[in-house]
Write a protein that holds these residues in place. Sequence first.
Motif, PDB file in Angstrom:
ATOM      1  N   ARG A 250       0.896  -1.223  -0.038  1.00 30.98           N
ATOM      2  CA  ARG A 250       0.014   0.073   0.254  1.00 30.98           C
ATOM      3  C   ARG A 250       0.897   1.285   0.001  1.00 30.98           C
ATOM      4  O   ARG A 250       1.910   1.388   0.283  1.00 30.98           O
ATOM      5  CB  ARG A 250      -0.986  -0.025   1.220  1.00 30.98           C
ATOM      6  CG  ARG A 250      -2.014  -1.181   1.172  1.00 30.98           C
ATOM      7  CD  ARG A 250      -2.886  -0.962   2.440  1.00 30.98           C
ATOM      8  NE  ARG A 250      -1.907  -1.549   3.528  1.00 30.98           N
ATOM      9  CZ  ARG A 250      -2.402  -1.821   4.910  1.00 30.98           C
ATOM     10  NH1 ARG A 250      -3.647  -1.896   4.974  1.00 30.98           N
ATOM     11  NH2 ARG A 250      -1.446  -2.159   5.772  1.00 30.98           N
ATOM     12  N   GLU A 251       0.049   2.342  -0.238  1.00 32.74           N
ATOM     13  CA  GLU A 251       1.009   3.685  -0.336  1.00 32.74           C
ATOM     14  C   GLU A 251       1.627   3.998   1.035  1.00 32.74           C
ATOM     15  O   GLU A 251       1.334   3.680   2.079  1.00 32.74           O
ATOM     16  CB  GLU A 251      -0.021   4.702  -0.693  1.00 32.74           C
ATOM     17  CG  GLU A 251       0.876   6.013  -1.015  1.00 32.74           C
ATOM     18  CD  GLU A 251      -0.130   7.149  -1.292  1.00 32.74           C
ATOM     19  OE1 GLU A 251       0.409   8.419  -1.717  1.00 32.74           O
ATOM     20  OE2 GLU A 251      -1.392   6.793  -1.687  1.00 32.74           O
ATOM     21  N   GLY A 252       2.960   4.123   0.916  1.00 30.25           N
ATOM     22  CA  GLY A 252       3.604   4.262   2.199  1.00 30.25           C
ATOM     23  C   GLY A 252       4.500   3.145   2.622  1.00 30.25           C
ATOM     24  O   GLY A 252       5.404   3.279   3.409  1.00 30.25           O
ATOM     25  N   GLU A 253       4.128   2.134   2.077  1.00 32.72           N
ATOM     26  CA  GLU A 253       4.912   0.742   2.523  1.00 32.72           C
ATOM     27  C   GLU A 253       6.010   0.534   1.668  1.00 32.72           C
ATOM     28  O   GLU A 253       5.898   0.814   0.404  1.00 32.72           O
ATOM     29  CB  GLU A 253       4.048  -0.308   2.544  1.00 32.72           C
ATOM     30  CG  GLU A 253       2.888  -0.440   3.584  1.00 32.72           C
ATOM     31  CD  GLU A 253       2.059  -1.503   3.520  1.00 32.72           C
ATOM     32  OE1 GLU A 253       1.257  -1.942   4.636  1.00 32.72           O
ATOM     33  OE2 GLU A 253       1.649  -2.285   2.547  1.00 32.72           O
ATOM     34  N   GLY A 254       6.997  -0.112   2.235  1.00 26.79           N
ATOM     35  CA  GLY A 254       8.063  -0.539   1.143  1.00 26.79           C
ATOM     36  C   GLY A 254       8.870  -1.781   1.562  1.00 26.79           C
ATOM     37  O   GLY A 254       8.225  -2.885   2.038  1.00 26.79           O
ATOM     38  N   GLU A 255      10.133  -1.849   1.536  1.00 31.99           N
ATOM     39  CA  GLU A 255      10.935  -2.874   1.559  1.00 31.99           C
ATOM     40  C   GLU A 255      10.768  -3.701   3.291  1.00 31.99           C
ATOM     41  O   GLU A 255      10.604  -4.692   3.165  1.00 31.99           O
ATOM     42  CB  GLU A 255      12.566  -2.622   1.488  1.00 31.99           C
ATOM     43  CG  GLU A 255      13.280  -3.739   1.392  1.00 31.99           C
ATOM     44  CD  GLU A 255      14.759  -3.293   1.108  1.00 31.99           C
ATOM     45  OE1 GLU A 255      15.642  -3.745   1.793  1.00 31.99           O
ATOM     46  OE2 GLU A 255      14.864  -3.013  -0.217  1.00 31.99           O
ATOM     47  N   ALA A 256      10.514  -2.860   3.979  1.00 25.69           N
ATOM     48  CA  ALA A 256      10.150  -3.450   5.308  1.00 25.69           C
ATOM     49  C   ALA A 256       9.072  -4.254   5.503  1.00 25.69           C
ATOM     50  O   ALA A 256       9.215  -5.418   5.973  1.00 25.69           O
ATOM     51  CB  ALA A 256      10.055  -2.210   6.768  1.00 25.69           C
ATOM     52  N   SER A 257       8.110  -3.830   4.666  1.00 24.22           N
ATOM     53  CA  SER A 257       6.911  -4.557   4.653  1.00 24.22           C
ATOM     54  C   SER A 257       6.929  -5.965   3.895  1.00 24.22           C
ATOM     55  O   SER A 257       6.366  -7.144   4.090  1.00 24.22           O
ATOM     56  CB  SER A 257       5.516  -3.670   3.982  1.00 24.22           C
ATOM     57  OG  SER A 257       5.514  -2.731   4.845  1.00 24.22           O
ATOM     58  N   VAL A 258       7.768  -5.958   2.764  1.00 26.03           N
ATOM     59  CA  VAL A 258       8.268  -7.161   2.109  1.00 26.03           C
ATOM     60  C   VAL A 258       8.998  -8.004   2.927  1.00 26.03           C
ATOM     61  O   VAL A 258       8.402  -9.278   2.931  1.00 26.03           O
ATOM     62  CB  VAL A 258       8.951  -6.771   0.995  1.00 26.03           C
ATOM     63  CG1 VAL A 258       9.211  -8.053  -0.020  1.00 26.03           C
ATOM     64  CG2 VAL A 258       8.163  -5.877  -0.102  1.00 26.03           C
ATOM     65  N   ARG A 259       9.758  -7.610   3.737  1.00 23.97           N
ATOM     66  CA  ARG A 259      10.535  -8.499   4.559  1.00 23.97           C
ATOM     67  C   ARG A 259       9.715  -9.184   5.575  1.00 23.97           C
ATOM     68  O   ARG A 259       9.895 -10.328   5.992  1.00 23.97           O
ATOM     69  CB  ARG A 259      11.631  -7.475   5.412  1.00 23.97           C
ATOM     70  CG  ARG A 259      12.850  -7.238   4.304  1.00 23.97           C
ATOM     71  CD  ARG A 259      13.848  -6.729   5.071  1.00 23.97           C
ATOM     72  NE  ARG A 259      14.937  -6.346   4.348  1.00 23.97           N
ATOM     73  CZ  ARG A 259      16.257  -5.793   4.814  1.00 23.97           C
ATOM     74  NH1 ARG A 259      16.552  -6.061   5.931  1.00 23.97           N
ATOM     75  NH2 ARG A 259      17.095  -5.420   3.817  1.00 23.97           N
ATOM     76  N   ASP A 281       6.491   2.103  -1.943  1.00 23.79           N
ATOM     77  CA  ASP A 281       7.624   2.627  -2.236  1.00 23.79           C
ATOM     78  C   ASP A 281       8.386   1.603  -3.018  1.00 23.79           C
ATOM     79  O   ASP A 281       8.167   0.254  -3.071  1.00 23.79           O
ATOM     80  CB  ASP A 281       8.403   3.014  -0.937  1.00 23.79           C
ATOM     81  CG  ASP A 281       7.680   4.173   0.030  1.00 23.79           C
ATOM     82  OD1 ASP A 281       7.214   4.839  -0.765  1.00 23.79           O
ATOM     83  OD2 ASP A 281       7.896   4.032   1.047  1.00 23.79           O
ATOM     84  N   PRO A 282       9.388   2.013  -3.883  1.00 23.75           N
ATOM     85  CA  PRO A 282      10.461   1.057  -4.435  1.00 23.75           C
ATOM     86  C   PRO A 282      11.018   0.033  -3.584  1.00 23.75           C
ATOM     87  O   PRO A 282      11.381   0.468  -2.299  1.00 23.75           O
ATOM     88  CB  PRO A 282      11.643   2.364  -5.008  1.00 23.75           C
ATOM     89  CG  PRO A 282      10.924   3.380  -5.126  1.00 23.75           C
ATOM     90  CD  PRO A 282       9.827   3.548  -3.949  1.00 23.75           C
ATOM     91  N   VAL A 283      11.467  -1.182  -4.070  1.00 23.12           N
ATOM     92  CA  VAL A 283      11.933  -2.091  -3.550  1.00 23.12           C
ATOM     93  C   VAL A 283      12.983  -2.569  -4.162  1.00 23.12           C
ATOM     94  O   VAL A 283      13.360  -2.807  -5.487  1.00 23.12           O
ATOM     95  CB  VAL A 283      11.129  -3.283  -3.282  1.00 23.12           C
ATOM     96  CG1 VAL A 283      11.579  -4.576  -2.632  1.00 23.12           C
ATOM     97  CG2 VAL A 283       9.842  -2.989  -2.301  1.00 23.12           C
TER      98      VAL A 283
END
Length: 457
Positions: A250-259, A281-283
Motif C-alpha cells: 500500500r502507499e507508504g509501505e516499502g521494503e520493510a513490509s516485504v521483509r 515505495d520502491p523495493v
Amino acid sequence: MTRVIHTGDTHIGYAQYHSPVRRQDFLDAFAAVIDDAVDGDVDAVVHAGDLFHDRRPELSDLMGTISILRRLDDADIPFLAVVGNHESTRDGQWLDLFERLGLATRLGDEPTTVGDTAFYGLDHVPVSRRDDLDYAFAVHDADYAALVAHGLFEPFGYADWDTEEVLDESTVAFDAMLLGDNHTPDVAEVDGTWVTYPGSTERASASEREGRGYNLVTFDADATGGDDRAEIRRRALDTRRFVFVEVELREGEGEASVREQVRQHDLDDAVVIVDVTGDGDPVTPAAVEEFANDEGALIARVTDRREIETDDEVDVSFADPEDAVRERLDEMSLSAAADDVEEAIRADTVPDSNVRETVKRRVEERLEDPDAFDRKSGDIETSTDGDDADGAGPDETDLSNTDEADPDDADLSDTDEADPDDTDLSDTEDADSDDTDDADTDGSSAIDGQVSMEDYL
C-alpha cells in the motif's frame, strides 16, 4: 492386467537458478519415481520424453541416470521411453546408448509388449515435418495398446498437434496416449481414448506451483469397470519446497513490509519466490533476496511487477536474468540454427576459446536441413502454471467418474470406497492444461539436433 508408471519431463541436468543443489534435485526426483516403481512392483516405467534437460548432459548426470536405471533393471522392470525435444541429438540419442547397455527400450512403430499391453512410441517431431507422418504402426496381438509420445497435443494448452488426426490415421487402435512435453498434469478423453500428461517431476519454472508427480496407469477392463479399458491415477512426489510470497504494497509501505511478509513463512531449504505489486515505495530485490537467504532459504528470487516509468515501456524483472533473456529470444522467433548459435555463445559449458569453433560446427551441421534456417511460426516455449502454492496433497487423489474435472480439485463423490491416497484421472470429460515447456528443436523420429555422441565424447 498391466500396471505401469507413466512419467516424463524429468529434465535431468537442469541447474535451475544456476544452482548445483537444484541440479541434483532433478536427478533425485527421477530416482524417487524409480524407487516407487521398484517398491510398487509395477510392470514397466514409461517415460514420455525430455529425460535430460539438453542435448549435452554433464558426465555426472549421465552416470547418475545410468545408476538409477540399473536399480530398475536389477528389479526386472523395463524402462520404455521416447525422445523429447530438449534432449534430441543429430546422429544418435542418449536413449540409444541406454538401450545398448540393456537399460532401456526405445519405443517406435513396432510394438513392445509388456504383460497384455503393446506400447508404441512417437518421438518429438517439429510442426514443419508432421505432414510427412503416416502413423503406420505394426500390428500387435495384445489385449491393449498405448502410444507414448512427446509433444503438445489437443485439447490441452498451447496444443499444436491434432490428437483426433493421430488417432484416426493410426493403423492401431489405442486405449491410451501417454504424453510428455506439457508440464501440467492433465487428462482428457478424445474419441474414446484416454489422453494424459503426468506433468514434470520437478518444478522447471516458478509458475509450476502445484505439486509434482507421475501417473499410475492400469490396463484392465475388469478393474476399471464400464467401457473404460485404462485407469489413470496420479501420485505425488516429495520434491523441493517452493514458497510463494505475494506482497501487495500500500502507499507508504516499502521494503520493510516485504521483509515482514517473507519472515512469516518457513523458508528453510526452500526456493522462495516473491512477487511485489501495489502502490508502495520502491523495493531493492537483491536486498530482499539476501534477507530471505539469511532466513534459511536455499534460493530467493524477487520480482517487482509494478510498472516503472521510462521513455519506453519495459517490464523489468530481476528474478533471473537467464529467464529474461530466454523470454526475449522466444519473442524473436529465431530459427533453430539461430537458437544453436545463441546457445553456444551463452552456454556455461562452452569455454570462451571454443565459442567460435562451436558456432561454426553447429551451423555446418544444420546446412543439411534448410528448414533449420527458417524462423519459427507460433512455436512457444513457456512454463506451466498451477494453483496449489505449497504443492501439498495426498499421494493419490481419485477423480473417477466426474463429468468435468477441474485440475485443481479431487472429486471423490462417484467412487465406491475411494482411497484418500489415490487420484483417478481416467473419467474426466474436460481437462485443461495451461502451460508447457517446449522448445522447437529438430528432434524427431528422423533424428535431428546439434551434436552427435561422438562429438560429445
